[in-house]
Motif scaffolding. Structure first.
Motif, PDB file in Angstrom:
ATOM      1  N   SER A  16       0.839  -1.190   0.000  1.00  0.00           N
ATOM      2  CA  SER A  16       0.000   0.000   0.000  1.00  0.00           C
ATOM      3  C   SER A  16       0.878   1.244   0.000  1.00  0.00           C
ATOM      4  O   SER A  16       2.049   1.200   0.406  1.00  0.00           O
ATOM      5  CB  SER A  16      -0.912  -0.004   1.232  1.00  0.00           C
ATOM      6  OG  SER A  16      -1.870   1.029   1.162  1.00  0.00           O
ATOM      7  N   PHE A  17       0.311   2.367  -0.450  1.00  0.00           N
ATOM      8  CA  PHE A  17       1.041   3.620  -0.544  1.00  0.00           C
ATOM      9  C   PHE A  17       0.148   4.772  -0.083  1.00  0.00           C
ATOM     10  O   PHE A  17      -1.079   4.659  -0.089  1.00  0.00           O
ATOM     11  CB  PHE A  17       1.480   3.892  -1.989  1.00  0.00           C
ATOM     12  CG  PHE A  17       2.379   2.837  -2.576  1.00  0.00           C
ATOM     13  CD1 PHE A  17       3.752   2.966  -2.526  1.00  0.00           C
ATOM     14  CD2 PHE A  17       1.836   1.707  -3.188  1.00  0.00           C
ATOM     15  CE1 PHE A  17       4.584   1.999  -3.074  1.00  0.00           C
ATOM     16  CE2 PHE A  17       2.652   0.734  -3.734  1.00  0.00           C
ATOM     17  CZ  PHE A  17       4.037   0.874  -3.682  1.00  0.00           C
ATOM     18  N   ILE A  18       0.787   5.889   0.292  1.00  0.00           N
ATOM     19  CA  ILE A  18       0.058   7.094   0.710  1.00  0.00           C
ATOM     20  C   ILE A  18       0.423   8.246  -0.212  1.00  0.00           C
ATOM     21  O   ILE A  18       1.594   8.443  -0.551  1.00  0.00           O
ATOM     22  CB  ILE A  18       0.376   7.461   2.171  1.00  0.00           C
ATOM     23  CG1 ILE A  18      -0.128   6.359   3.111  1.00  0.00           C
ATOM     24  CG2 ILE A  18      -0.267   8.796   2.544  1.00  0.00           C
ATOM     25  CD1 ILE A  18       0.161   6.620   4.575  1.00  0.00           C
ATOM     26  N   PHE A  19      -0.591   9.015  -0.604  1.00  0.00           N
ATOM     27  CA  PHE A  19      -0.421  10.183  -1.454  1.00  0.00           C
ATOM     28  C   PHE A  19      -0.780  11.439  -0.663  1.00  0.00           C
ATOM     29  O   PHE A  19      -1.751  11.431   0.114  1.00  0.00           O
ATOM     30  CB  PHE A  19      -1.304  10.085  -2.695  1.00  0.00           C
ATOM     31  CG  PHE A  19      -0.930   8.956  -3.615  1.00  0.00           C
ATOM     32  CD1 PHE A  19      -0.160   9.190  -4.743  1.00  0.00           C
ATOM     33  CD2 PHE A  19      -1.330   7.655  -3.346  1.00  0.00           C
ATOM     34  CE1 PHE A  19       0.205   8.157  -5.588  1.00  0.00           C
ATOM     35  CE2 PHE A  19      -0.966   6.603  -4.184  1.00  0.00           C
ATOM     36  CZ  PHE A  19      -0.193   6.855  -5.313  1.00  0.00           C
ATOM     37  N   ASP A  20      -0.006  12.527  -0.872  1.00  0.00           N
ATOM     38  CA  ASP A  20      -0.310  13.759  -0.155  1.00  0.00           C
ATOM     39  C   ASP A  20      -1.234  14.645  -0.984  1.00  0.00           C
ATOM     40  O   ASP A  20      -1.612  14.314  -2.107  1.00  0.00           O
ATOM     41  CB  ASP A  20       0.971  14.486   0.267  1.00  0.00           C
ATOM     42  CG  ASP A  20       1.735  15.112  -0.903  1.00  0.00           C
ATOM     43  OD1 ASP A  20       1.179  15.235  -2.021  1.00  0.00           O
ATOM     44  OD2 ASP A  20       2.910  15.492  -0.695  1.00  0.00           O
ATOM     45  N   LEU A  21      -1.596  15.794  -0.416  1.00  0.00           N
ATOM     46  CA  LEU A  21      -2.620  16.634  -1.050  1.00  0.00           C
ATOM     47  C   LEU A  21      -2.128  17.339  -2.312  1.00  0.00           C
ATOM     48  O   LEU A  21      -2.903  17.993  -3.005  1.00  0.00           O
ATOM     49  CB  LEU A  21      -3.196  17.640  -0.060  1.00  0.00           C
ATOM     50  CG  LEU A  21      -2.240  18.470   0.800  1.00  0.00           C
ATOM     51  CD1 LEU A  21      -1.604  19.577   0.033  1.00  0.00           C
ATOM     52  CD2 LEU A  21      -2.980  18.991   2.016  1.00  0.00           C
ATOM     53  N   GLN A  22      -0.847  17.198  -2.627  1.00  0.00           N
ATOM     54  CA  GLN A  22      -0.327  17.698  -3.898  1.00  0.00           C
ATOM     55  C   GLN A  22      -0.226  16.590  -4.943  1.00  0.00           C
ATOM     56  O   GLN A  22       0.239  16.823  -6.058  1.00  0.00           O
ATOM     57  CB  GLN A  22       1.051  18.343  -3.682  1.00  0.00           C
ATOM     58  CG  GLN A  22       0.994  19.591  -2.798  1.00  0.00           C
ATOM     59  CD  GLN A  22       2.381  20.141  -2.515  1.00  0.00           C
ATOM     60  OE1 GLN A  22       3.338  19.389  -2.332  1.00  0.00           O
ATOM     61  NE2 GLN A  22       2.482  21.460  -2.493  1.00  0.00           N
ATOM     62  N   GLY A  23      -0.635  15.384  -4.534  1.00  0.00           N
ATOM     63  CA  GLY A  23      -0.589  14.252  -5.448  1.00  0.00           C
ATOM     64  C   GLY A  23       0.738  13.518  -5.426  1.00  0.00           C
ATOM     65  O   GLY A  23       0.945  12.583  -6.213  1.00  0.00           O
ATOM     66  N   LYS A  24       1.637  13.915  -4.522  1.00  0.00           N
ATOM     67  CA  LYS A  24       2.932  13.248  -4.426  1.00  0.00           C
ATOM     68  C   LYS A  24       2.834  12.011  -3.543  1.00  0.00           C
ATOM     69  O   LYS A  24       2.108  12.010  -2.544  1.00  0.00           O
ATOM     70  CB  LYS A  24       3.981  14.210  -3.861  1.00  0.00           C
ATOM     71  CG  LYS A  24       4.245  15.420  -4.744  1.00  0.00           C
ATOM     72  CD  LYS A  24       5.276  16.342  -4.112  1.00  0.00           C
ATOM     73  CE  LYS A  24       5.552  17.561  -4.999  1.00  0.00           C
ATOM     74  NZ  LYS A  24       6.516  18.496  -4.356  1.00  0.00           N
TER      75      LYS A  24
END
Length: 381
Positions: free
Chosen positions: A212-220
């Motif tokens: 699994s992965f996490i994305f931040d609010l800038q899409g990074k």
């Protein structure tokens, strides 16, 4: 001999025509299948539901159909339908993290295939069509899948890993940046996954992990992947266990969180690895329709921890076992009082799905409105 040779050529011709037919056919429209959108209250919590709460977890239980995975545009449209509904209900805010379920990205293995793969009556025939459509490429990876007992499944995932990773990243990067939220993007099966220079990288000949992965609010994408440490029995033939001590913690601007992939939430060692977090998020997939109502058969994939009452095996339901031995019953050992666990639902060949979300606030398991199909739940904290 001439007749045999001619017959062989006819068979090859038919196969070539079949293998290349209808790849460009128009795909069916995406259906959101959302049956519940709910704000979770906590009447029994000490602080109630104060208007001063400024952080929230949005749990999304997408109801996926096989055709949702036939291309990047299909997958993005399906996911966007849920994010749009959450946005319209005021759930997506400055300090929001969206939680998605286990295996959500896994069925991208059929991306850009013929619609007949999605419409196959069972997963075995669907996978067989992938082999027939790409025999030479498949056998290249089949021969190199020497460490897995299920070399066919391993070969198929290696064959399509790069495209799967790209669609997964493109989709959740776009959604995170569009709606300005963090996303715990559910899991996907990939060989040798890592994050390099802001991209998901795969090593095709490395072991396959449920990741699994996490994305931040800038899409990074955040620079640490989350690999499943306790694969279940059905995964063992092609999924490798990651060391439990490598389960990461994440310091987000609004909370320190830990993310566990499904069965990892059943083991005390997982909570020790993320000790000190404020919130624990779990993504899950429970196969077989009605699985939560059957009698619990005990731990699956690894021996039970020492604190498990073996008398519960055969005497409580699967759902009761989840509540006692997974996130609701173990979250306190991490130090966290906030938690959420969502499940993948849908119509995925003959596999079946079950499960409703768990939300924990101030250490208490909250009541939720169940979803017949897809659902969206918001918990402020």
């Amino acid at each position: 001999m001439r007749k045999i040779g001619f017959g062989f050529l006819v068979v090859i011709l038919i196969w070539v025509i079949w293998a290349n037919f209808s790849f460009k056919s128009e795909l069916p429209p995406v259906s959101a299948e959302i049956s519940t959108v709910s704000q979770i209250s906590c009447d029994t919590c000490e602080n109630g539901d104060s208007l001063n709460l400024n952080r929230n977890i949005v749990g999304i239980q997408p109801y996926m159909l096989e055709t949702d995975y036939l291309g990047e545009s299909q997958f993005l449209a399906k996911m966007d339908a849920y994010f749009k509904a959450a946005h319209e209900n005021g759930f997506l805010r400055v300090n929001t993290i969206v939680l998605l379920p286990e295996y959500l990205g896994t069925w991208l293995v059929i991306a850009d295939e013929k619609e007949s793969v999605a419409n196959a009556g069972n997963l075995t025939w669907a996978m067989a069509q992938l082999v027939l459509n790409h025999p030479f490429e498949f056998f290249k990876f089949y021969r190199k899948s020497k460490h897995e007992s299920d070399r066919i499944t391993a070969g198929l995932f290696r064959m399509n890993a790069e495209q799967m990773a790209q669609i997964y990243q493109n989709t959740f990067s776009s959604l995170a940046s569009t709606y300005k939220v963090y996303i715990s993007a559910g899991s996907i099966l990939l060989p040798g996954p890592s994050v390099e220079n802001g991209k998901i990288a795969v090593e095709l000949m490395e072991p396959i992990y449920n990741t699994s992965f996490i994305f931040d609010l800038q899409g990074k994408i955040l620079n640490q992947e989350i690999k499943k440490a306790f694969p279940i029995d059905s995964e063992h033939p092609f999924v490798k266990a990651s060391p439990v001590v490598q389960i990461p913690k994440f310091e987000l601007p609004f909370a320190n969180i830990g993310v566990l992939v499904c069965a990892d939430s059943w083991y005390p060692e997982s909570y020790q690895a993320i000790q000190g977090v404020e919130a624990v998020l779990v993504n899950s997939y429970c196969a077989i329709d009605g699985a939560m109502d059957v009698v619990w058969g005990g731990y699956n994939g690894a021996p039970p921890p020492s604190d498990v009452d073996l008398n519960d095996i055969g005497n409580i339901t699967e759902k009761q076992a989840w509540e006692k031995y997974a996130l609701p019953g173990r979250i306190g050992s991490s130090g966290a009082k906030i938690g959420a666990n969502v499940f993948l639902r849908g119509e995925l060949w003959e596999l079946g799905t079950d499960g409703q979300p768990f939300f924990i606030k101030e250490g208490k398991l909250l009541e939720i409105e169940k979803a017949e199909k897809g659902g969206i739940w918001n918990m402020d904290y």
